[in-house]
Design a protein around this motif. Structure first.
Motif, PDB file in Angstrom:
ATOM      1  N   HIS A   1     -37.283 -55.541  24.327  1.00 51.06           N
ATOM      2  CA  HIS A   1     -38.694 -54.936  24.048  1.00 51.06           C
ATOM      3  C   HIS A   1     -39.115 -53.917  25.154  1.00 51.06           C
ATOM      4  O   HIS A   1     -39.421 -52.842  24.928  1.00 51.06           O
ATOM      5  N   ALA A   2     -38.938 -54.447  26.278  1.00 45.76           N
ATOM      6  CA  ALA A   2     -39.197 -53.820  27.589  1.00 45.76           C
ATOM      7  C   ALA A   2     -38.371 -52.366  27.742  1.00 45.76           C
ATOM      8  O   ALA A   2     -38.988 -51.387  27.700  1.00 45.76           O
ATOM      9  N   GLU A   3     -37.387 -52.520  27.386  1.00 51.42           N
ATOM     10  CA  GLU A   3     -36.509 -51.281  27.406  1.00 51.42           C
ATOM     11  C   GLU A   3     -36.780 -50.194  26.480  1.00 51.42           C
ATOM     12  O   GLU A   3     -36.987 -49.358  26.768  1.00 51.42           O
TER      13      GLU A   3
ATOM     14  N   THR B   1     -47.498 -56.670  17.117  1.00 47.99           N
ATOM     15  CA  THR B   1     -47.034 -56.895  15.721  1.00 47.99           C
ATOM     16  C   THR B   1     -46.145 -55.571  15.403  1.00 47.99           C
ATOM     17  O   THR B   1     -44.903 -55.636  14.759  1.00 47.99           O
ATOM     18  N   ALA B   2     -46.838 -54.464  15.727  1.00 54.98           N
ATOM     19  CA  ALA B   2     -46.109 -53.333  15.136  1.00 54.98           C
ATOM     20  C   ALA B   2     -44.756 -53.066  15.778  1.00 54.98           C
ATOM     21  O   ALA B   2     -43.558 -52.712  15.036  1.00 54.98           O
ATOM     22  N   LEU B   3     -44.482 -53.511  17.035  1.00 52.74           N
ATOM     23  CA  LEU B   3     -43.150 -53.352  17.734  1.00 52.74           C
ATOM     24  C   LEU B   3     -42.205 -54.661  17.054  1.00 52.74           C
ATOM     25  O   LEU B   3     -40.981 -54.440  16.894  1.00 52.74           O
ATOM     26  N   ASN B   4     -42.807 -55.699  16.674  1.00 48.56           N
ATOM     27  CA  ASN B   4     -41.986 -56.838  16.095  1.00 48.56           C
ATOM     28  C   ASN B   4     -41.587 -56.545  14.860  1.00 48.56           C
ATOM     29  O   ASN B   4     -40.471 -56.734  14.433  1.00 48.56           O
ATOM     30  N   ILE B   5     -42.253 -55.847  13.887  1.00 47.37           N
ATOM     31  CA  ILE B   5     -42.003 -55.357  12.729  1.00 47.37           C
ATOM     32  C   ILE B   5     -40.524 -54.446  12.859  1.00 47.37           C
ATOM     33  O   ILE B   5     -39.739 -54.436  12.309  1.00 47.37           O
ATOM     34  N   ALA B   6     -40.941 -53.306  13.738  1.00 42.47           N
ATOM     35  CA  ALA B   6     -39.813 -52.436  13.949  1.00 42.47           C
ATOM     36  C   ALA B   6     -38.552 -53.112  14.515  1.00 42.47           C
ATOM     37  O   ALA B   6     -37.373 -52.882  14.106  1.00 42.47           O
ATOM     38  N   TYR B   7     -38.567 -54.040  15.449  1.00 42.19           N
ATOM     39  CA  TYR B   7     -37.558 -54.740  16.132  1.00 42.19           C
ATOM     40  C   TYR B   7     -36.877 -55.556  15.032  1.00 42.19           C
ATOM     41  O   TYR B   7     -35.577 -55.677  14.863  1.00 42.19           O
ATOM     42  N   THR B   8     -37.554 -56.465  14.371  1.00 34.46           N
ATOM     43  CA  THR B   8     -36.673 -57.335  13.353  1.00 34.46           C
ATOM     44  C   THR B   8     -36.168 -56.732  12.388  1.00 34.46           C
ATOM     45  O   THR B   8     -35.216 -57.041  11.781  1.00 34.46           O
ATOM     46  N   GLY B   9     -36.839 -55.581  11.736  1.00 31.21           N
ATOM     47  CA  GLY B   9     -36.259 -54.850  10.678  1.00 31.21           C
ATOM     48  C   GLY B   9     -35.008 -54.399  11.103  1.00 31.21           C
ATOM     49  O   GLY B   9     -34.138 -54.198  10.150  1.00 31.21           O
TER      50      GLY B   9
END
Length: 281
Positions: free
Chosen positions: A30-32, A235-243
């Motif tokens: 996430h941080a990177e 949440t928007a980042l988690n959507i991108a990440y998990t997708g």
């Protein structure tokens, strides 16, 4: 670049009448990804870690914070560290040694008098340590500790009460309830822009918008123009990440986690770069 303080980034954004984005961090990827997106957009960024994320890391606050400081040192943009949604007083007291420059003292689920009393006590201590303090008044919703809807009667932040709360507690920034909600997976939230403008006039500290993932880009930009300064996005980042992880795993039978995590990091960077154009125009 060396870490800067959250107070510096928020103050600079407020002076320029724009926004500064704070993105939730759960893993190093996430941080990177967040920093890579910030560098691409040439915008400063706040890396924020919630109490829930600390709990995910078995309650250890220092290891992830140390990693975030190292990521910031390698960044080509200004980066600060913020400890978010802290309800545990013990965790508040561990924030300075871990390297955070700001803390959100989250007593928003308590009755007003208890919220004000606890927040004032923790604010005094954190200020003595040189940290800035954010607090919340009203119910943003979407969290287990905030079961009410963001649209229920009486949950939005009242400007007069907000001014009194800031005066009583001495906080440096105030998270307000104006129609957004945590954990939204679609951009359908409609904000009360008139209320944001009234709060900006009434409250002498920068306003913070939680639950920004659910706000349409044009409404988010309008909210910043109306007076929001710090914009929290998770949440928007988690959507991108998990997708990205799902897609990478579906495309290969490898047991090596690096391809999927590389895809996740790139997806986070893309989302951040796009969001920063909206938030920090």
């Amino acid at each position: 670049m060396p870490l800067v303080t959250t107070a510096e980034l928020v103050r600079d954004a407020a002076d320029r009448r724009t926004g500064v984005a704070a993105f939730n961090v759960i893993t190093l990827e996430h941080a990177e990804g967040i920093v890579a997106g910030a560098v691409r957009a040439a915008r400063p960024v706040i890396l924020q870690v919630s109490q829930n994320a600390v709990r995910f890391h078995d309650g250890a606050i220092r290891p992830l914070a140390a990693a975030l400081r190292a990521v910031a040192d390698e960044a080509g943009v200004d980066v600060s560290l913020h400890l978010d949604h802290v309800e545990d007083v013990d965790l508040v007291r561990r924030a300075p040694d871990a390297g955070y420059s700001s803390v959100m003292v989250d007593a928003g689920a308590l009755p007003y008098s208890d919220n004000a009393s606890l927040t004032a006590e923790q604010t005094r201590w954190l200020h003595e340590q040189g940290l800035a303090v954010e607090a919340e008044l009203g119910y943003v919703g979407g969290k287990d500790s905030q079961p009410q809807s963001a649209h229920a009667p009486g949950v939005r932040t009242d400007p007069e009460q907000a001014a009194a709360f800031v005066a009583a507690t001495g906080v440096d920034a105030l998270a307000v309830a104006v129609g957004s909600s945590h954990a939204m997976t679609s951009q359908t939230a409609q904000l009360d822009l008139d209320l944001i403008a009234s709060l900006r006039e009434a409250v002498p500290v920068p306003l913070v918008l939680h639950g920004s993932s659910g706000v349409p880009d044009d409404v988010l930009r309008a909210a910043i123009e109306a007076g929001v300064v710090k914009v929290n996005i998770g949440t928007a980042l988690n959507i991108a990440y998990t997708g990205a992880v799902r897609e990478a795993l579906a495309a290969s039978e490898t047991v090596d986690p690096r391809p999927s995590l590389t895809a996740a990091r790139a997806a986070v960077a893309d989302a951040v770069a796009q969001l920063l154009v909206v938030v920090a125009a």
